[in-house]
Write an enzyme that holds these catalytic residues in place. Structure first.
Site, mmCIF file in Angstrom:
data_model
loop_
_atom_site.group_PDB
_atom_site.id
_atom_site.type_symbol
_atom_site.label_atom_id
_atom_site.label_comp_id
_atom_site.label_asym_id
_atom_site.label_seq_id
_atom_site.Cartn_x
_atom_site.Cartn_y
_atom_site.Cartn_z
ATOM 1 N N CYS A 114 0.840 -1.200 0.000
ATOM 2 C CA CYS A 114 0.000 0.000 0.000
ATOM 3 C C CYS A 114 0.879 1.256 0.000
ATOM 4 C CB CYS A 114 -0.979 -0.034 1.168
ATOM 5 S SG CYS A 114 -2.367 1.118 0.974
ATOM 6 N N HIS A 222 -3.543 -5.441 0.331
ATOM 7 C CA HIS A 222 -2.968 -5.832 1.621
ATOM 8 C C HIS A 222 -2.941 -7.356 1.774
ATOM 9 C CE1 HIS A 222 -2.726 -1.880 3.747
ATOM 10 N NE2 HIS A 222 -3.555 -1.556 2.770
ATOM 11 N N GLU A 224 -1.283 -9.019 3.817
ATOM 12 C CA GLU A 224 -1.226 -9.396 5.242
ATOM 13 C C GLU A 224 -2.620 -9.577 5.823
ATOM 14 O OE1 GLU A 224 -1.565 -4.885 5.581
ATOM 15 O OE2 GLU A 224 -0.898 -6.382 4.130
#
Length: 248
Positions: A114, A222, A224
């Site tokens: 990001c 993202h 994660e």
């Protein structure tokens, strides 16, 4: 030996002590650890972080993960700040811009997520949309900014994967994959050394890499939050850690 991987920190405010503190999202820490790395968190607290120490830091770690967060100051990529620009984190710019420059120069493995992707693009000479909705013209409408927790952990739109790129390998040949999305800025002009790996239907560049480097990649979504249960996210993090292992 396991590779040591530095994570650039987010910054919080301790209201009782009226002071800032640094932290890394547990999702990043767990992803790096699960893929075989040792995650450590860097420091960007004013008057304690010394830019002169960056080379020393990079000599002691095997790779750097640049995380998400507030907007980069537009002056860094040669633009005036517009009203549509969001919150700026000057302490993060002070650490991350020179750290990215030196990490790329030293050919350290770099993973940008990001904001981290945007830092990579800006450092190498690219520019950003200060706000996608107000500045980008497209006949296709995608709402890139999602703030509900349940929208962070599941795919919200598709991106088109470009053949013969690392992401094409990670996706095992899929030409479309689903991603989550939590951003109001994005790459406008892609820096010349970078090559796109994926685009959304509205034209936003969603991932890029630096072909001449060992491992320098940025992702606008993202991974994660999608977690290692997501096959592509797992491959991204584990490929990054593997590249860092080669530094040992």
């Amino acid at each position: 030996m396991k590779p040591v991987i530095a994570i650039v920190p987010k910054t919080g405010q301790n209201e009782k002590e009226e002071s800032k503190f640094c932290y890394a999202l547990p999702r990043f820490v767990k992803a790096i650890s699960a893929c075989g790395g040792i995650p450590i968190v860097l420091n960007n607290i004013e008057e304690t972080f010394q830019p002169a120490d960056l080379k020393e830091i990079l000599n002691r770690v095997d790779g750097v993960l640049f995380s998400g967060g507030p907007d980069i100051h537009p002056g860094i990529y040669g633009e005036e700040m517009l009203d549509c620009c969001g919150e700026i984190a000057s302490e993060r710019d002070a650490l991350e811009i020179p750290l990215m420059q030196l990490a790329v120069q030293m050919n350290k493995p770099v993973l940008g997520v990001c904001r981290g992707f945007q830092v990579l693009n800006v450092v190498l000479g690219g520019t950003l949309y200060q706000d996608i909705n107000q500045q980008m013209r497209s006949s296709v409408k995608i709402e890139h900014r999602r703030d509900k927790p349940e929208e962070e952990i599941r795919p919200m739109h598709k991106v088109n994967v470009i053949r013969d790129t690392p992401l094409y390998t990670f996706s095992e040949g899929l030409l479309q994959i689903g991603v989550n999305t939590m951003h109001h800025q994005a790459v406008k002009k892609l820096a010349e050394p970078l090559r796109s790996m994926a685009k959304a239907d509205d034209g936003i560049i969603e991932a890029a890499y630096y072909p001449e480097k060992k491992f320098v990649m940025g992702f606008q979504w993202h991974p994660e939050y999608l977690g290692l249960e997501d096959n592509i996210s797992e491959k991204i993090f584990c490929a990054f850690v593997d590249a860092c292992s080669q530094e040992k």
